[in-house]
Structure formats: C-alpha cells, structure tokens
Design an enzyme around this catalytic site. Structure first.
Site, PDB file in Angstrom:
ATOM      1  N   ILE A 140       0.914  -1.147   0.000  1.00 61.30           N
ATOM      2  CA  ILE A 140       0.000   0.000   0.000  1.00 61.30           C
ATOM      3  C   ILE A 140       0.955   1.198   0.000  1.00 61.30           C
ATOM      4  CG2 ILE A 140      -1.809   1.262   1.218  1.00 61.30           C
ATOM      5  CD1 ILE A 140      -2.637  -1.391   2.544  1.00 61.30           C
ATOM      6  N   PRO A 141       1.223   1.771  -1.186  1.00 63.02           N
ATOM      7  CA  PRO A 141       2.372   2.675  -1.375  1.00 63.02           C
ATOM      8  C   PRO A 141       2.207   4.085  -0.823  1.00 63.02           C
ATOM      9  CG  PRO A 141       1.149   2.485  -3.412  1.00 63.02           C
ATOM     10  CD  PRO A 141       0.491   1.544  -2.430  1.00 63.02           C
ATOM     11  N   CYS A 142       2.182   4.207   0.494  1.00 66.05           N
ATOM     12  CA  CYS A 142       1.975   5.512   1.128  1.00 66.05           C
ATOM     13  C   CYS A 142       3.105   6.492   0.817  1.00 66.05           C
ATOM     14  CB  CYS A 142       1.802   5.348   2.631  1.00 66.05           C
ATOM     15  SG  CYS A 142       3.132   4.459   3.442  1.00 66.05           S
ATOM     16  N   HIS A 143       4.269   5.995   0.412  1.00 66.91           N
ATOM     17  CA  HIS A 143       5.374   6.890   0.062  1.00 66.91           C
ATOM     18  C   HIS A 143       5.057   7.701  -1.193  1.00 66.91           C
ATOM     19  CE1 HIS A 143       6.115   3.264  -2.314  1.00 66.91           C
ATOM     20  NE2 HIS A 143       6.783   4.036  -3.154  1.00 66.91           N
ATOM     21  N   ARG A 144       4.050   7.305  -1.953  1.00 70.64           N
ATOM     22  CA  ARG A 144       3.664   8.016  -3.182  1.00 70.64           C
ATOM     23  C   ARG A 144       2.689   9.155  -2.923  1.00 70.64           C
ATOM     24  NH1 ARG A 144       2.853   2.434  -6.542  1.00 70.64           N
ATOM     25  NH2 ARG A 144       5.070   1.869  -6.559  1.00 70.64           N
TER      26      ARG A 144
END
Length: 180
Positions: A140-144
């Site tokens: 779940i790419p929260c860094h994006r």
C-alpha cells in the site's frame, strides 16, 4: 463498523537493498510489512505482532518476497495484485487505501487528491493520518502521497523523510530509464 484484524498465521524476514524486511500474514493476505531494519530480529520485533505458532509462509509469499527484493533493488514492480487485510479501517479508510493502490510506480498523488478520490474532498488531514498508520507500506504505497505543491511530506518508516525521498527518487529514476 471497522473490521477486526485477522489472526497472524505466518511471518517471514528477509534482506533487501532497503534493509531487512519482515512481513506477516493471515492465510492468503498480507497483514503487516516493515522494512529498513539492521537485522531480521529487529524487523520482526518492529512488527509487534503475536504469532503464537507461526506456520510456514504460503508459497505465494516467496514470490512476494522476491518482488519486494526486486523493488528494493530499483526494479519497477507493482503490488496491486497482492491481497492485503487491514483490520480496523472505516469505510473511508478502505476507500483511501483502495485508491492509493491504483497509484502506479513512479507516480505521486497529493493528500487532498487522494481524499477526493475516496469521496471526501476535504479530508486531506485524515488521509495523512491513514498514511502514518499504514501497516503494509510499499504494497500500500503511502510513500507516493505528497503534499500539495510537490513537497514530500513525512514518512514513518525507519529513516523518515530521507527514506521517502529515496523511494520516490528510485521510482522516478527507474521509470525514466525504462522509458528510454
């Protein structure tokens, strides 16, 4: 009513170019992922999950492990086909994480735009809280998720904002080189 977290039935720790990662799951879904640690033991400890009798990780988790290692090495890898289970989410939280999983490798979205995509255009701050509590980063790419205007914002993984910047630069550089 938010769903309860499923019981952890398996876990694994492995080394990557982003440090040691550990993941845990329940059956066919990933429940927790951590990365950026100096050892397998510290990564497992960081998960802070009880797994009284850990079973052997399922066969598909070995493929995910290889994909996470490829990702950490700078290869453009997507994780949108990986089943995840995040207990305790409100319907809004479920919508936010679902929308975030559609943000592709090398792309970013602002907190406000993500809130809008989840049906709550004024809930950018709530999106930020969900990102800080994300139990399955990278998948779940929260860094994006970045601030309006392109500032990277904060990141709760080891290394904080520097790690977020590294991930975004890695994705952008890999994206740029694959377009040549």
């Amino acid at each position: 009513m938010p769903s309860a977290s499923p019981p952890i039935t398996w876990r694994a720790a492995f080394h990557t170019d982003l440090g040691w990662m550990a993941m845990a799951g329940s059956g066919e879904a990933v429940v927790r992922l951590v990365f950026g640690y100096e050892s397998a033991a510290t990564a497992r400890h960081a998960m802070a999950l009880e797994c009284p009798r850990p079973a052997q990780p399922p066969a598909w988790s070995h493929c995910l492990q290889a994909r996470l290692q490829d990702y950490a090495a700078g290869c453009p890898v997507e994780f949108d086909d990986i089943r995840v289970s995040v207990g305790g989410l409100s319907p809004f939280g479920e919508k936010v994480y679902a929308a975030l999983r559609r943000v592709r490798y090398g792309q970013v979205v602002s907190y406000g735009v993500l809130a809008d995509q989840a049906g709550s255009p004024r809930a950018g701050r709530a999106v930020g809280n969900l990102m800080a509590a994300n139990p399955i980063p990278l998948v779940i790419p929260c860094h994006r998720v970045v601030c309006r205007g392109g500032r990277i914002g904060h990141f709760s993984a080891p290394g904080g904002d520097a790690t977020k910047r590294r991930l975004l630069e890695m994705e952008h550089l890999a994206q740029t080189s694959s377009e040549r």
